[in-house]
Design an enzyme around this catalytic site. Structure first.
Site, PDB file in Angstrom:
ATOM      1  CG  HIS A 128      50.477 -12.685   5.225  1.00  0.00           C
ATOM      2  ND1 HIS A 128      51.870 -13.586   4.628  1.00  0.00           N
ATOM      3  CD2 HIS A 128      50.703 -11.367   4.358  1.00  0.00           C
ATOM      4  CE1 HIS A 128      52.421 -11.750   4.548  1.00  0.00           C
ATOM      5  NE2 HIS A 128      52.495 -11.058   4.624  1.00  0.00           N
ATOM      6  N   GLY A 129      47.333 -15.374   3.203  1.00  0.00           N
ATOM      7  CA  GLY A 129      46.125 -16.500   4.177  1.00  0.00           C
ATOM      8  C   GLY A 129      46.234 -17.619   3.840  1.00  0.00           C
TER       9      GLY A 129
END
Ligand SMILES: [Zn+2]
Length: 367
Positions: A128-129
């Site tokens: 998700h970064g």
């Protein structure tokens, strides 16, 4: 072809996102301890993950964000401009070094498979970064950095397969429209981050398969055999990155999917045969027993060990010693075995329709 390596690090032991966060639980240490106790992890197979340098992290992240993350670790102060210090993305004493170590593990994995082979980095998979902020428990996007490193080695076709319960929104941002990287994600429909719809192909670079709650082993097998493997056969990737998040199993508190960990084993086995290089990471997984068991099964599969029906007592002791704030002690099965019984079920109309839709589209059929 190199032997498979297992990439771990001391920093996963004892560090935590805080007592009330889903990642308060140990995960990589459980897997490491189980594998060592079972005699499945030799000193030559184990590699200590280096901590990636800031310059390497800037291959995806902005310099301002990396500086903010280092500052947050030094000061333990929230930084709302970068979503640091929220409920999802707390500031903790290792908030820079721990994700930078997971990223260093991914870069080491890429180096290891340069000439062919397999690497396992259970601390990675932080999908998700985002370039300029933390997102969904992820501070540094290890998969993106690892895949970009594979590309920098001159590998031209990379497949990213993601069986985590959540859509890989950060990876999709990085490789939208890519000619070289193809992404396949199976994730729970109508769940955070609410991206990765069936008709979202990331500019031709992705196959997204949102699945309904109650998603079972029978449906997983169908998607693996009818969508994932044909897409890989068409692409003929030089390397596959499998994000092997363990949060789609029944016991996980952050999804409503009901897979057994046999699906993870099947994915690893099938993908190993589809490319000369395979990197497998962790990802989600928020029940300390189910995540530890699933990722230990993954290493057993990669390293060629038979999974026993019942754990020897010294290995069961590792599972017995785990504690979880959310729930009481788990069932005896979770404490004494590694591999789940199969969890078959009916094929839902949504899954049938999704497969039909993807087969009717281009879905990389041209290769
Ligand atoms: Zn997840």
């Amino acid at each position: 072809m190199n032997d498979p390596i297992f990439i771990g690090a001391r920093i996963y032991r004892g560090s935590s996102y805080g007592p009330r966060h889903p990642l308060s639980i140990p995960r990589v240490p459980t897997v490491t301890d189980l594998c060592r106790t079972l005699g499945w992890l030799t000193d030559t197979q184990y590699r200590t993950s280096p901590c990636a340098k800031p310059s390497a992290l800037m291959n995806f992240h902005t310099p301002a964000y990396i500086a903010a993350l280092q500052r947050a670790e030094a000061t333990l102060q929230a930084d709302p401009a970068f979503d640091l210090g929220t409920l999802s993305n707390p500031v903790f004493p290792e908030v820079y070094r721990r994700p930078a170590t997971a990223a260093g593990g991914g870069l080491l994995a890429a180096e290891h498979v340069r000439a062919g082979g397999v690497a396992y980095n259970p601390g990675g998979g932080t999908h998700h970064g985002l370039p300029d902020r933390a997102n969904g428990f992820c501070y540094i996007n290890e998969p993106v950095l690892t895949i970009r490193h594979l590309l920098s080695m001159g590998l031209n076709r990379i497949a990213y397969v993601d069986i985590d319960a959540h859509h890989c929104d950060g990876v999709a941002v990085a490789f939208h429209g890519s000619e070289q990287v193809r992404m396949i994600s199976v994730h729970e429909d109508k769940r955070w981050p609410f991206t990765g719809a069936l008709d979202d192909d990331a500019g031709g670079a992705a196959i997204n398969i949102p699945v309904p709650r109650g998603f079972n082993d029978t449906e997983f097998d169908l998607i693996l055999n009818d969508v994932i493997l044909p897409a890989l056969a068409a692409q003929k990737p030089d390397a596959i990155y499998l994000q092997c998040g363990a949060d789609a199993v029944t016991e996980d508190p952050l999804s409503r999917l009901t897979l057994s960990n046999r699906c993870h084993v099947k994915a690893v086995t099938a993908l190993r045969a589809m490319a000369p290089r395979l990197i497998v990471s962790g990802g989600g997984g928020y029940n300390p027993w189910s995540v530890g068991r699933a990722w230990t099964c993954v290493w057993a599969t990669l390293a060629g060990h038979e999974i026993p029906d019942r754990l020897p007592q010294n290995a069961a002791d590792i599972l017995q010693a785990l504690r979880w704030s959310r729930k009481a002690q788990p069932s005896d099965v979770l404490l004494t075995t590694l591999l789940d019984d199969p969890r078959p079920g009916p094929i839902s109309e949504q899954v049938r329709a999704a497969i039909a839709h993807l087969k009717s589209g281009s879905a990389w059929q041209a290769g």
